[in-house]
Each structure stands twice: as structure tokens, then as C-alpha cells.
Write a protein that holds these residues in place. Structure first.
Motif, PDB file in Angstrom:
ATOM      1  N   VAL A  59      41.481  66.781  31.977  1.00 54.92           N
ATOM      2  CA  VAL A  59      40.599  67.823  31.157  1.00 54.92           C
ATOM      3  C   VAL A  59      41.507  69.097  30.881  1.00 54.92           C
ATOM      4  O   VAL A  59      41.722  69.657  29.786  1.00 54.92           O
ATOM      5  N   ARG A  60      42.251  69.506  31.868  1.00 56.43           N
ATOM      6  CA  ARG A  60      43.168  70.607  31.721  1.00 56.43           C
ATOM      7  C   ARG A  60      44.081  70.259  30.785  1.00 56.43           C
ATOM      8  O   ARG A  60      44.480  71.100  29.772  1.00 56.43           O
ATOM      9  N   GLY A  61      44.594  69.204  30.658  1.00 60.90           N
ATOM     10  CA  GLY A  61      45.764  68.669  29.752  1.00 60.90           C
ATOM     11  C   GLY A  61      44.921  68.768  28.281  1.00 60.90           C
ATOM     12  O   GLY A  61      45.715  68.843  27.303  1.00 60.90           O
ATOM     13  N   ASP A  74      49.360  61.101  26.095  1.00 63.64           N
ATOM     14  CA  ASP A  74      49.417  59.613  26.269  1.00 63.64           C
ATOM     15  C   ASP A  74      48.639  59.658  27.846  1.00 63.64           C
ATOM     16  O   ASP A  74      47.819  58.649  28.226  1.00 63.64           O
ATOM     17  N   ALA A  75      49.024  60.261  28.948  1.00 64.66           N
ATOM     18  CA  ALA A  75      48.557  60.296  29.974  1.00 64.66           C
ATOM     19  C   ALA A  75      47.298  60.834  30.319  1.00 64.66           C
ATOM     20  O   ALA A  75      46.115  60.344  30.817  1.00 64.66           O
ATOM     21  N   THR A  81      39.830  57.656  29.261  1.00 64.97           N
ATOM     22  CA  THR A  81      39.653  56.266  29.220  1.00 64.97           C
ATOM     23  C   THR A  81      39.123  55.364  30.113  1.00 64.97           C
ATOM     24  O   THR A  81      38.461  54.766  30.443  1.00 64.97           O
ATOM     25  N   GLU A  82      39.944  55.691  31.292  1.00 62.86           N
ATOM     26  CA  GLU A  82      39.602  55.297  32.677  1.00 62.86           C
ATOM     27  C   GLU A  82      38.364  55.683  33.041  1.00 62.86           C
ATOM     28  O   GLU A  82      37.570  54.666  33.505  1.00 62.86           O
ATOM     29  N   ARG A 118      48.073  55.538  24.722  1.00 56.32           N
ATOM     30  CA  ARG A 118      47.939  54.739  25.725  1.00 56.32           C
ATOM     31  C   ARG A 118      46.463  54.819  26.483  1.00 56.32           C
ATOM     32  O   ARG A 118      46.079  55.757  26.623  1.00 56.32           O
ATOM     33  N   THR A 119      46.061  53.681  26.881  1.00 54.41           N
ATOM     34  CA  THR A 119      44.576  53.569  27.414  1.00 54.41           C
ATOM     35  C   THR A 119      44.769  52.910  28.831  1.00 54.41           C
ATOM     36  O   THR A 119      45.944  52.377  29.209  1.00 54.41           O
ATOM     37  N   THR A 120      43.703  52.957  29.490  1.00 57.16           N
ATOM     38  CA  THR A 120      43.827  52.209  30.844  1.00 57.16           C
ATOM     39  C   THR A 120      43.928  50.825  30.608  1.00 57.16           C
ATOM     40  O   THR A 120      43.651  50.219  29.604  1.00 57.16           O
TER      41      THR A 120
END
Length: 186
Positions: A59-61, A74-75, A81-82, A118-120
Motif C-alpha cells: 500500500v505504501r508502494g 511489479d512487486a 493480487t495476492e 506480475r501477479t500472484t
């Protein structure tokens, strides 16, 4: 548009959003998503064996990305998504709302990045989107999901909600959609 139906409101929002450039669309959507991020940030449960980020870090990202600061999108997207996936499987409606918030934020991040992120690992390779596909554009698909999320409800297609008022509060979702319409078009 106070007497407009849910689908008419979505159409009006989509028409207006179509006149915005992509940067304006992203900024507008972030303003609608930002209030939901505080609730997502409270979730600090480990959701995978090898998390790259915690949910509060993600969330900070996303807030950093919205401010134009460098971040590993991506991270952040992967963690959001996780959260969305794990919480959507829970029977608690409140956790579904957190899931929907995380999915809306992840979809917003894709718009910001302008590419697939990138997703989970559970969603890798799936064509299934993070947000309901019923509205005419990605912008309005996110707004559609937000109408239900901001009204504290598990997402329902507006026609299904109309047919099952005992399970869904379509007037509350429509009220949120009207409020977002005003915010978007002013």
C-alpha cells in the motif's frame, strides 16, 4: 443524473472518461481508490511462503507510485493480487470488500504502468481479469467495482442486484456511483 439507472451512470462516466487523456484517467481513479487503501493497509497477515512485500508495504508502494516516486510496481501488484485472491475466498463479506479494494488498486496500477504486471502465482497465465468485465472500458470496470466496494458490499452485476434485492443493495451502489460521477465530471 440523479434519476439515472446504474448502467446509464456507467455509460455517462465512460463517455466522460473517454475524453480524458490516460494520465488524467489514472489521477481521477486514484482519487476514488485512495480512501479504500487505509483498510487494505491494516492487513498484515502473511499470505504466501515467500512474500516480496507485506501488504502495508504494498500500500505504501502504490501511494509512492501515485505520487510519481519510483517503486517496484511489479512487486506491489503481486502483493495486491495476492490479497485480492486470498480474501476473496473468505466467507466474511468485510474481507471480500478488502479483496475488491486490493483488486481495484492492482487494476489501477496496471493502468499507471501501461503494461501487464506480475501477479500472484495462482493467477499467472490466466486470462481472467482482476475486475469485473461488464462495463465498457477498464476505467469504468474499476469504477463499477468501486461502487460496490465503497458501499461496503460484495460485488454484484447490476442486473443480478436488481433481480435479488434481498442479497444486494443496488440503491446504495447506485448512490456511490452517482457520487463518483459527480467527482469525476466536476
Amino acid at each position: 443524473m440523479t434519476d439515472a439507472t446504474y448502467s446509464e451512470l456507467l455509460g455517462a462516466i465512460d463517455e466522460f472518461a473517454g475524453r480524458l487523456d490516460p494520465h488524467e484517467q489514472v489521477a481521477c481513479l486514484y482519487g476514488l481508490i485512495a480512501p479504500l487503501l487505509d483498510r487494505v493497509e491494516q492487513e498484515d497477515e502473511e499470505l504466501s511462503d515467500e512474500p516480496v512485500l507485506s501488504t502495508p508495504e504494498a500500500v505504501r508502494g502504490i501511494r509512492k507510485a501515485a505520487a510519481g516516486e519510483p517503486t517496484d510496481v511489479d512487486a506491489v501488484h503481486e502483493q495486491l493480487t495476492e490479497v485480492g485472491l486470498c480474501y476473496s475466498e473468505d466467507q466474511d463479506p468485510e474481507r471480500h470488500v478488502v479483496s475488491q479494494s486490493a483488486y481495484a488498486a492492482a487494476a489501477w496500477l496496471r493502468l499507471l504502468a501501461g503494461r501487464k504486471l506480475r501477479t500472484t502465482r495462482y493467477l499467472d497465465g490466466e486470462d481472467e481479469g482482476l475486475i469485473p468485465p461488464f462495463a465498457p472500458s477498464t476505467f469504468t470496470q474499476i469504477v463499477d467495482l468501486l461502487a460496490w466496494t465503497r458501499s461496503g458490499q460484495v460485488y454484484a452485476h447490476w442486473d443480478d442486484a436488481l433481480a435479488s434485492p434481498e442479497w444486494c443493495d443496488l440503491p446504495a451502489a447506485t448512490g456511490e456511483l452517482q457520487a463518483m460521477h459527480l467527482k469525476i465530471t466536476v
